[in-house]
Design a protein around this motif. Structure first.
Motif, PDB file in Angstrom:
ATOM      1  N   SER A 123      20.877 -10.127 -21.315  1.00 44.41           N
ATOM      2  CA  SER A 123      21.675 -11.181 -21.675  1.00 44.41           C
ATOM      3  C   SER A 123      21.374 -12.184 -20.512  1.00 44.41           C
ATOM      4  N   PHE A 124      21.515 -13.475 -20.880  1.00 40.45           N
ATOM      5  CA  PHE A 124      21.107 -14.594 -19.634  1.00 40.45           C
ATOM      6  C   PHE A 124      22.106 -15.844 -20.186  1.00 40.45           C
ATOM      7  N   SER A 125      22.433 -16.649 -19.314  1.00 42.70           N
ATOM      8  CA  SER A 125      23.260 -17.882 -19.423  1.00 42.70           C
ATOM      9  C   SER A 125      22.581 -19.031 -18.859  1.00 42.70           C
ATOM     10  N   ALA A 126      23.191 -20.144 -19.175  1.00 44.24           N
ATOM     11  CA  ALA A 126      22.583 -21.319 -18.512  1.00 44.24           C
ATOM     12  C   ALA A 126      24.031 -22.011 -18.329  1.00 44.24           C
ATOM     13  N   GLU A 127      24.433 -21.904 -17.004  1.00 43.81           N
ATOM     14  CA  GLU A 127      25.794 -22.440 -16.796  1.00 43.81           C
ATOM     15  C   GLU A 127      25.730 -24.021 -16.245  1.00 43.81           C
ATOM     16  N   ALA A 128      26.803 -24.731 -16.990  1.00 42.90           N
ATOM     17  CA  ALA A 128      26.957 -26.307 -16.821  1.00 42.90           C
ATOM     18  C   ALA A 128      25.474 -27.090 -17.130  1.00 42.90           C
ATOM     19  N   ALA A 129      24.956 -26.815 -18.251  1.00 42.34           N
ATOM     20  CA  ALA A 129      23.473 -27.018 -18.619  1.00 42.34           C
ATOM     21  C   ALA A 129      23.921 -28.498 -19.179  1.00 42.34           C
ATOM     22  N   LEU A 130      23.185 -29.805 -18.815  1.00 42.33           N
ATOM     23  CA  LEU A 130      23.538 -31.214 -19.209  1.00 42.33           C
ATOM     24  C   LEU A 130      22.740 -31.330 -20.603  1.00 42.33           C
ATOM     25  N   THR A 131      23.434 -31.811 -21.601  1.00 41.71           N
ATOM     26  CA  THR A 131      23.010 -32.086 -22.982  1.00 41.71           C
ATOM     27  C   THR A 131      22.273 -33.388 -22.777  1.00 41.71           C
ATOM     28  N   ALA A 132      21.633 -34.162 -23.750  1.00 43.68           N
ATOM     29  CA  ALA A 132      21.013 -35.259 -23.670  1.00 43.68           C
ATOM     30  C   ALA A 132      22.194 -36.533 -23.485  1.00 43.68           C
ATOM     31  N   ASP A 133      23.463 -36.429 -23.826  1.00 43.40           N
ATOM     32  CA  ASP A 133      24.396 -37.100 -23.669  1.00 43.40           C
ATOM     33  C   ASP A 133      25.457 -36.949 -22.530  1.00 43.40           C
ATOM     34  N   LEU A 134      24.693 -35.921 -21.404  1.00 45.16           N
ATOM     35  CA  LEU A 134      25.421 -35.855 -20.172  1.00 45.16           C
ATOM     36  C   LEU A 134      26.759 -35.178 -20.572  1.00 45.16           C
ATOM     37  N   VAL A 135      26.776 -34.068 -21.176  1.00 46.35           N
ATOM     38  CA  VAL A 135      27.927 -33.324 -21.467  1.00 46.35           C
ATOM     39  C   VAL A 135      27.349 -31.743 -20.887  1.00 46.35           C
ATOM     40  N   PRO A 136      28.302 -31.231 -20.126  1.00 51.54           N
ATOM     41  CA  PRO A 136      27.923 -29.863 -19.479  1.00 51.54           C
ATOM     42  C   PRO A 136      28.340 -28.832 -20.444  1.00 51.54           C
ATOM     43  N   VAL A 137      27.428 -28.030 -20.694  1.00 49.20           N
ATOM     44  CA  VAL A 137      27.849 -26.863 -21.822  1.00 49.20           C
ATOM     45  C   VAL A 137      27.287 -25.372 -20.960  1.00 49.20           C
ATOM     46  N   ASP A 138      28.082 -24.392 -21.531  1.00 50.36           N
ATOM     47  CA  ASP A 138      27.762 -23.186 -21.025  1.00 50.36           C
ATOM     48  C   ASP A 138      27.269 -22.225 -22.122  1.00 50.36           C
ATOM     49  N   VAL A 139      25.751 -22.000 -22.119  1.00 51.12           N
ATOM     50  CA  VAL A 139      25.403 -21.154 -23.273  1.00 51.12           C
ATOM     51  C   VAL A 139      24.936 -19.894 -22.951  1.00 51.12           C
ATOM     52  N   ASP A 140      25.437 -18.748 -23.567  1.00 46.78           N
ATOM     53  CA  ASP A 140      25.082 -17.272 -23.558  1.00 46.78           C
ATOM     54  C   ASP A 140      23.877 -17.048 -24.601  1.00 46.78           C
ATOM     55  N   ALA A 141      23.077 -16.253 -24.346  1.00 44.63           N
ATOM     56  CA  ALA A 141      21.832 -16.050 -25.270  1.00 44.63           C
ATOM     57  C   ALA A 141      21.503 -14.540 -24.894  1.00 44.63           C
ATOM     58  N   ILE A 142      20.830 -13.956 -25.879  1.00 44.28           N
ATOM     59  CA  ILE A 142      20.222 -12.455 -25.610  1.00 44.28           C
ATOM     60  C   ILE A 142      18.729 -12.674 -25.623  1.00 44.28           C
ATOM     61  N   LEU A 143      17.864 -11.980 -24.839  1.00 41.45           N
ATOM     62  CA  LEU A 143      16.658 -11.936 -25.053  1.00 41.45           C
ATOM     63  C   LEU A 143      15.886 -10.824 -25.296  1.00 41.45           C
ATOM     64  N   PHE A 144      14.963 -10.573 -26.193  1.00 41.92           N
ATOM     65  CA  PHE A 144      14.300  -9.365 -26.461  1.00 41.92           C
ATOM     66  C   PHE A 144      12.919  -9.342 -26.098  1.00 41.92           C
ATOM     67  N   TRP A 145      12.517  -8.701 -25.354  1.00 40.12           N
ATOM     68  CA  TRP A 145      11.104  -8.548 -24.879  1.00 40.12           C
ATOM     69  C   TRP A 145      10.774  -7.063 -24.371  1.00 40.12           C
TER      70      TRP A 145
END
Length: 307
Positions: A123-145
């Motif tokens: 599992s990994f996350s992108a903390e306070a990632a800025l969208t194209a309209d400059l809104v900070p969002v936190d995204v959690d995801a799972i990686l299979f490799w």
């Protein structure tokens, strides 16, 4: 396999901030058989050397037997079915060993790394990632490799689990930065495919295959949640008013058409009056209270009565 964990920190007096930390996750599969085989080889080498030299009654018998047992244990080894072992000879790559029994030349060859070739999840996350309209969002995801080339995983990158996760986090930020906040929730599958394509190209040079990426959660700042909720409610109310106006328009048009029919044929109006009287009497259990205008509908014209 690397794993991101979250620690909650205070941001001011009300908000919280999540910080990702990398940890190596313990493997659930047991390698006890490998260690038992190592001890068995050590015992065989120690015993054989000890009984061979005990006749000399030398004080170095135990030391020599210990060295012999250690050399035998490190020379003849086994690897589980899911492992591949990178063997270096005098510091240079020599071969990939395993699974099963393999041998190393004492003091010349050694196992540089044991690579797990099964499908791994992280599992990994992108903390306070800025969208194209400059809104900070936190995204959690799972990686299979999974690792398909143990040689590249050992020689091309220092720590391949950490490199894969860092690349996934960077790719997530890049993809989120190309979308508006409203598009993120509607394009989850497309984001998954974009991340899989980006990571696949980047991790292939490390001998790693990215099988899939799945977004688990998208979190927006609390101060924006109320605004988005109000916007959604206003949009629903607007749609409801539009639908109601369209229905009123359709009903008024039907009333106009009905009035034209009644105007062309007075008998239609009388039949409608009789139907209303019947419905009223049925609902009131046989008692009918009707205005005189409605009662006039039962009076037939003189021409109709005579006919």
């Amino acid at each position: 396999m690397g794993l991101f964990k979250r620690d909650d920190l205070k941001r001011g007096s009300e908000s919280e901030r999540k910080v990702a930390e990398t940890e190596i996750e313990t493997n659930d599969a047991s390698r006890g058989g490998v260690y038992l085989f190592f001890l068995a080889m050590f015992a065989v080498g120690f015993s054989a050397t000890f009984f061979a030299t005990v006749a000399f009654a030398s004080p170095l018998t135990v030391a020599v037997s210990t060295v012999a047992g250690f050399v035998l244990a490190t020379s003849v080894r086994i690897a589980p079915q899911w492992e591949r072992v990178v063997i270096l000879r005098f510091g240079r790559f020599n071969r990939i060993a395993g699974p099963g029994l393999y041998c190393c030349i004492p003091f010349a060859e050694y196992a540089a790394i044991h690579v797990d070739c099964r499908i791994a999840t992280a599992s990994f996350s992108a903390e306070a990632a800025l969208t194209a309209d400059l809104v900070p969002v936190d995204v959690d995801a799972i990686l299979f490799w999974m690792v398909w080339d143990a040689k590249k995983a050992c020689l091309e990158v220092e720590n391949y689990p950490k490199a894969v996760l860092r690349s996934a986090q960077t790719a997530m930020r890049d993809v989120i930065g190309q979308l508006n906040l409203a598009d993120i929730s509607m394009r989850r599958k497309q984001i998954d495919r974009d991340l899989e394509e980006i990571l696949g190209k980047k991790c292939e040079q490390w001998g790693v295959t990215v099988m899939s990426v799945e977004i688990r959660d998208i979190m927006i700042p609390r101060e924006l949640q109320d605004a988005l909720s109000k916007e959604a409610q206003a949009e629903r109310e607007r749609n409801a008013r539009i639908v109601l106006a369209e229905v009123e328009k359709d009903i008024s048009e039907m009333f106009v058409e009905a009035a034209e029919v009644y105007d062309r044929n007075p008998r239609a109006m009388r039949l409608r009056a009789m139907n209303l009287a019947y419905e009223g009497a049925k609902d009131s259990k046989g008692v009918l209270l009707a205005p005189s205008a409605l009662a006039d509908g039962f009076n037939l014209p003189r021409s109709d009565a005579e006919g």
